[in-house]
Each structure stands twice: as structure tokens, then as C-alpha cells.
Design a protein around this motif. Structure first.
Motif, PDB file in Angstrom:
ATOM      1  N   THR A  14       0.889  -1.193   0.009  1.00 28.46           N
ATOM      2  CA  THR A  14       0.108  -0.016  -0.159  1.00 28.46           C
ATOM      3  C   THR A  14       0.856   1.275   0.135  1.00 28.46           C
ATOM      4  N   LYS A  15       1.935   1.231   0.637  1.00 25.97           N
ATOM      5  CA  LYS A  15       2.771   2.230   0.863  1.00 25.97           C
ATOM      6  C   LYS A  15       3.334   2.752  -0.621  1.00 25.97           C
ATOM      7  N   ASP A  20       2.087   1.792  -3.535  1.00 25.72           N
ATOM      8  CA  ASP A  20       1.231   2.088  -4.239  1.00 25.72           C
ATOM      9  C   ASP A  20       0.777   3.676  -4.033  1.00 25.72           C
ATOM     10  N   ASP A  21       0.606   4.164  -2.653  1.00 25.07           N
ATOM     11  CA  ASP A  21       0.336   5.457  -2.662  1.00 25.07           C
ATOM     12  C   ASP A  21       1.459   6.275  -3.116  1.00 25.07           C
ATOM     13  N   THR A  72       0.836   6.385  -6.929  1.00 29.48           N
ATOM     14  CA  THR A  72      -0.478   7.077  -7.423  1.00 29.48           C
ATOM     15  C   THR A  72      -0.134   8.490  -7.073  1.00 29.48           C
ATOM     16  N   ALA A  73       0.543   9.032  -6.233  1.00 31.51           N
ATOM     17  CA  ALA A  73       0.662  10.462  -6.049  1.00 31.51           C
ATOM     18  C   ALA A  73       1.596  10.946  -7.015  1.00 31.51           C
ATOM     19  N   ILE A 109      -3.385  13.848  -1.226  1.00 25.65           N
ATOM     20  CA  ILE A 109      -2.942  12.739  -1.776  1.00 25.65           C
ATOM     21  C   ILE A 109      -1.315  12.532  -1.671  1.00 25.65           C
ATOM     22  N   ARG A 124      -0.922  11.640   2.197  1.00 22.87           N
ATOM     23  CA  ARG A 124      -0.982  10.315   2.376  1.00 22.87           C
ATOM     24  C   ARG A 124       0.088   8.968   1.911  1.00 22.87           C
ATOM     25  N   ALA A 125       0.732   9.682   0.861  1.00 26.53           N
ATOM     26  CA  ALA A 125       1.953   8.904   0.361  1.00 26.53           C
ATOM     27  C   ALA A 125       3.237   9.184   1.263  1.00 26.53           C
TER      28      ALA A 125
END
Length: 119
Positions: free
Chosen positions: A7-8, A10-11, A14-15, A55, A58-59
Motif C-alpha cells: 500500500t505504501k 502504491d500510494d 499514485t501520488a 494525496i 497520504r503517500a
């Protein structure tokens, strides 16, 4: 190479997948900035800028410090290191694969040249 679902990571990807967010990171690489300063740097609303910043937060790429009424943002490039490690693994894979392909093609050409000389 790591977990199937990270998830980390991925974030982080994504960012960094959005041009506006990459521009925000580039701006913060120069110096810390208030949210309102960043919003003025882009042709989007303060609300849209804030969504992009969330976003990035979050990352873990951006940290926020509240100083009175001002929200000051700072770049945290640390999470990019894991992304770089992931990309480096695949760069090495492709570099090795392409080198092997080049060796194969060179050997094949030499074999073909020898055959054509014999005929």
C-alpha cells in the motif's frame, strides 16, 4: 521482489502519477511553501490544490506544519527511495535481458556470415 500488495508503494506511485502533484513536489524541492502559495502557482482552485496535497500527504511525500492560521508544507523525499529501489530492480532485469539479446543477435549474425561465405 517484495510483497504483491504494498500500500505504501502504491500510494507513492499514485501520488506521483499526476502532473500537478509532480509539479507541487518540484516546487517544494526548492523550498517549503504555504498551501495558499502553492494554490497561486497553479491554474486550479484552492480546493483542488488541497486535494492534491492530501494525496501527497497520504503517500508521505509532503508533511504539513500548522503555524497559526498558516499551513506550511515540506517535501519528504524519503518514500521515493522505496519506489526507486523497485524501479532499479526492473531496470537491472531489463538491462540484463537486453544484453543477453544483443549477445544472441551478434552470435547469430556471425554464424550467418560464416554460412554465406561457405556457400
Amino acid at each position: 521482489m517484495g510483497e504483491y500488495k504494498n500500500t505504501k508503494l502504491d500510494d507513492v506511485f499514485t501520488a506521483m502519477s499526476d502532473g500537478t502533484r509532480r509539479a507541487i513536489l518540484a516546487r517544494l524541492a526548492q523550498s517549503d511553501a504555504r498551501v495558499t502559495e502553492l494554490a497561486n502557482d497553479f491554474p486550479i482552485s484552492l480546493n483542488s490544490t488541497s486535494k492534491h496535497i492530501r494525496i501527497l500527504e497520504r503517500a508521505g511525500l509532503v508533511t504539513r506544519a500548522v503555524q497559526g492560521r498558516e499551513h506550511v508544507l515540506t517535501l519528504n523525499a524519503g518514500p521515493m527511495a522505496e519506489a526507486m529501489e523497485w524501479m532499479e530492480y526492473y531496470r537491472q532485469f531489463w538491462e540484463h535481458s537486453l544484453a543477453a539479446l544483443e549477445d544472441f543477435v551478434i552470435k547469430k549474425r556471425k554464424q550467418d556470415q560464416r554460412r554465406s561465405k561457405k556457400q
